[in-house]
Design a protein around this motif. Structure first.
Motif, PDB file in Angstrom:
ATOM      1  N   ALA A   1     -16.612  20.296 -14.951  1.00  0.00           N
ATOM      2  CA  ALA A   1     -15.935  21.139 -13.969  1.00  0.00           C
ATOM      3  C   ALA A   1     -15.066  20.303 -13.051  1.00  0.00           C
ATOM      4  CB  ALA A   1     -16.970  21.910 -13.149  1.00  0.00           C
ATOM      5  N   PHE A   2     -15.447  19.040 -12.853  1.00  0.00           N
ATOM      6  CA  PHE A   2     -14.696  18.171 -11.965  1.00  0.00           C
ATOM      7  C   PHE A   2     -13.472  17.571 -12.647  1.00  0.00           C
ATOM      8  CE2 PHE A   2     -19.074  18.290 -10.426  1.00  0.00           C
ATOM      9  CZ  PHE A   2     -18.860  18.766  -9.134  1.00  0.00           C
ATOM     10  N   ASP A   3     -13.325  17.822 -13.940  1.00  0.00           N
ATOM     11  CA  ASP A   3     -12.059  17.530 -14.618  1.00  0.00           C
ATOM     12  C   ASP A   3     -11.055  18.642 -14.362  1.00  0.00           C
ATOM     13  OD1 ASP A   3     -12.795  15.087 -15.890  1.00  0.00           O
ATOM     14  OD2 ASP A   3     -13.928  16.227 -17.375  1.00  0.00           O
ATOM     15  N   ILE A   4     -11.546  19.860 -14.274  1.00  0.00           N
ATOM     16  CA  ILE A   4     -10.670  21.015 -14.037  1.00  0.00           C
ATOM     17  C   ILE A   4     -10.292  21.104 -12.561  1.00  0.00           C
ATOM     18  CG2 ILE A   4     -10.477  23.518 -14.207  1.00  0.00           C
ATOM     19  CD1 ILE A   4     -10.512  22.062 -16.911  1.00  0.00           C
ATOM     20  N   PHE A   5     -11.255  20.892 -11.681  1.00  0.00           N
ATOM     21  CA  PHE A   5     -11.017  20.951 -10.240  1.00  0.00           C
ATOM     22  C   PHE A   5     -11.019  19.528  -9.682  1.00  0.00           C
ATOM     23  CE2 PHE A   5     -13.168  25.075 -11.118  1.00  0.00           C
ATOM     24  CZ  PHE A   5     -12.098  25.908 -10.782  1.00  0.00           C
ATOM     25  N   LYS A   6      -9.832  18.990  -9.425  1.00  0.00           N
ATOM     26  CA  LYS A   6      -9.702  17.628  -8.906  1.00  0.00           C
ATOM     27  C   LYS A   6      -8.962  17.670  -7.570  1.00  0.00           C
ATOM     28  CE  LYS A   6      -7.663  15.909 -12.620  1.00  0.00           C
ATOM     29  NZ  LYS A   6      -7.790  16.954 -13.639  1.00  0.00           N
ATOM     30  N   ILE A   7      -9.443  16.913  -6.620  1.00  0.00           N
ATOM     31  CA  ILE A   7      -8.802  16.840  -5.311  1.00  0.00           C
ATOM     32  C   ILE A   7      -7.619  15.883  -5.397  1.00  0.00           C
ATOM     33  CG2 ILE A   7      -9.116  16.188  -2.894  1.00  0.00           C
ATOM     34  CD1 ILE A   7     -12.107  16.869  -3.263  1.00  0.00           C
ATOM     35  N   GLY A   8      -6.476  16.328  -4.904  1.00  0.00           N
ATOM     36  CA  GLY A   8      -5.284  15.492  -4.938  1.00  0.00           C
ATOM     37  C   GLY A   8      -4.312  15.909  -3.859  1.00  0.00           C
ATOM     38  N   ILE A   9      -3.054  15.530  -4.047  1.00  0.00           N
ATOM     39  CA  ILE A   9      -2.012  15.921  -3.109  1.00  0.00           C
ATOM     40  C   ILE A   9      -0.871  16.564  -3.878  1.00  0.00           C
ATOM     41  CG2 ILE A   9      -2.585  14.138  -1.438  1.00  0.00           C
ATOM     42  CD1 ILE A   9      -0.114  12.579  -2.424  1.00  0.00           C
ATOM     43  N   GLY A  10      -0.038  17.318  -3.151  1.00  0.00           N
ATOM     44  CA  GLY A  10       1.101  17.986  -3.761  1.00  0.00           C
ATOM     45  C   GLY A  10       2.281  17.053  -3.909  1.00  0.00           C
ATOM     46  N   PRO A  11       3.339  17.546  -4.575  1.00  0.00           N
ATOM     47  CA  PRO A  11       3.502  18.940  -4.959  1.00  0.00           C
ATOM     48  C   PRO A  11       3.121  19.280  -6.407  1.00  0.00           C
ATOM     49  CG  PRO A  11       5.608  17.828  -5.085  1.00  0.00           C
ATOM     50  CD  PRO A  11       4.616  16.812  -4.592  1.00  0.00           C
TER      51      PRO A  11
END
Length: 460
Positions: free
Chosen positions: A4-14
């Motif tokens: 699940a942490f491959d699909i939902f990863k914390i990052g920055i835009g854009p």
């Protein structure tokens, strides 16, 4: 099997493909130089950006991502507030510190070249980094492919065995297999996913990690509303000078709560949640890939809808929501694509809509069959959705498109819950159809800004 942490990863835009992926690739390249004993010998690093990265890289801040990665920054830990001051210092001094330690001469125009008219055969999001010694000799040259959602693959490499050989209690690689495992185990989709996640890490860590994802999503919405964020009063970056709409919409909706009831107020709130996230993403703020940055507003908007308008919503429900959404996202990642450069926006907002629809159906009490039906409806009515960002910016039509995707996901979940889970078109069929549609789609509609709205809207 992915996490699940491959699909939902914390990052920055854009952009996850154009900013987060290149940042990861550049960081990997710089780390490889260090591991190979070449860092101190490096005098210059040159980057070529091919295909979609070259075509829309300016608007997607791809060069910025490369620079930050070479400096040693990671998408999930870099402080967005420090990015522009550091880039300004780089422009002033002409020096870049590889991994924050070894200074090299760096010219942004000379050392990062956009080659939108050239492509590498493996993937349309391709980049090549080359390190040179002081005498001009090539020390290292590597190619990387940003394949969607911040995933990066190095050319000529395979995943390490440790990443794929695990004792999954309930493995699945298709929607049919997921449904079969649910029937065999008696578990929900979230229950299956949780059991599989525990092959990676302890259950407490899984739950804590998912709640952190939810917290980052909530923080992003708050910043997008302008709460504690003075930059929310300024236009979005770039030549479009697009004003943020989420702060004003939030103020209007908050004031309206004290007046007459509006039967469609929930829809307005969903629009506000999604637009807040994607305006923050367009400004380079902290977001969660869901499954990409360009589609980052759909899942959080539906989760906020659930938290605000469904009685009894709890953190436990949010964990189940994210686990269910991740299971659906994994199917698209494994069997089709989540890259707008590969299949158009049906692979980004379309997949996000499918994920959110299935997850909402799950936390509203749906059976696994109803979850699968909701996910299928969410994608079926996004088939053929093109990726045609005006000016190469993740702003028009991306911000509103996320709001539309979130509303559509809620409707898909409600439609599925009104049935018994039986339906003619399976999730596997619609995933296969999405992939085929993307393959048939002209390249001008796949994140190149060479077709659609991108060429029919005059930039001011």
């Amino acid at each position: 099997m992915l996490s699940a942490f491959d699909i939902f990863k914390i990052g920055i835009g854009p952009s996850s493909s154009h900013t987060v992926g290149p940042m990861r690739a550049a960081q990997q390249f710089a780390s490889a130089l260090e591991q190979g004993g070449l860092l101190e010998r490096t005098a210059r690093v040159h980057t070529d950006l091919f295909g979609s990265l070259g075509a829309t890289g300016h608007g997607h801040a791809t060069d910025q991502g490369v620079i930050l990665g070479l400096m040693g920054d990671a998408p999930d830990t870099v402080d967005p507030a420090t990015v522009q001051p550091r880039l300004a210092l780089l422009r002033k001094t002409g020096q870049l510190a590889l991994l924050g330690r070894h200074a090299i001469v760096f010219d942004r125009v000379r050392d990062i070249v956009f080659l939108g008219g050239q492509s590498l055969p493996e993937h349309p999001n391709a980049m090549r980094l080359t390190a040179y010694a002081a005498d001009g000799a090539v020390l290292s040259a590597r190619s990387y492919f940003s394949v969607g959602g911040g995933f990066v693959v190095e050319g000529g490499t395979a995943p390490p065995a440790s990443a794929v050989q695990r004792n999954w209690p309930w493995p699945f690689s298709s929607g049919d297999e997921l449904m079969a495992q649910a029937r065999a185990s008696g578990l929900s989709v979230a229950g299956l996913m949780l059991a599989n996640e525990c092959a990676w890490r302890p259950e407490a860590e899984v739950r804590a990690g998912l709640l952190r994802i939810w917290q980052v999503m909530q923080d992003c919405v708050q910043r997008g509303f302008g709460i504690g964020n003075p930059l929310a009063a300024t236009p979005l970056p770039g030549p479009l000078h697009m004003r943020r709409r989420a702060p004003e919409l939030h103020r209007e909706l908050t004031q309206a709560q004290q007046g007459a009831a509006d039967p469609l107020a929930a829809m307005d709130w969903v629009n506000a949640f999604a637009m807040a996230v994607n305006e923050e993403n367009a400004a380079g703020g902290r977001v969660v890939t869901a499954p990409t940055n360009g589609a980052a507003g759909v899942v959080p908007a539906v989760m906020h809808y659930y938290a605000r308008f469904v009685p009894g919503a709890s953190d436990e429900h949010m964990v189940d929501f994210l686990l269910t959404a991740a299971a659906i996202g994994m199917l698209y990642k494994a069997n089709a694509s989540i890259s707008g450069a590969e299949v158009g926006c049906q692979g980004e907002v379309g997949v996000a809509c499918s994920m959110a629809a299935g997850a909402l159906a799950a936390v509203l009490g749906g059976t696994p069959a109803q979850v699968e039906n909701a996910a299928e409806i969410g994608m079926e009515h996004n088939l053929g959705l093109t990726c045609d960002p005006v000016g190469g910016m993740v702003q028009i039509p991306c911000v509103e498109r996320n709001a539309m995707g979130a509303v559509k996901a809620i409707n898909a979940a409600r439609m599925a819950l009104r049935g018994d889970g039986s339906h003619y078109v399976s999730l596997d069929t619609v995933i296969r159809t999405m992939k085929q549609t993307g393959e048939d789609m002209k390249a001008i509609y796949k994140e190149t800004s060479l077709g659609g709205l991108a060429v029919n809207v005059v930039e001011c």
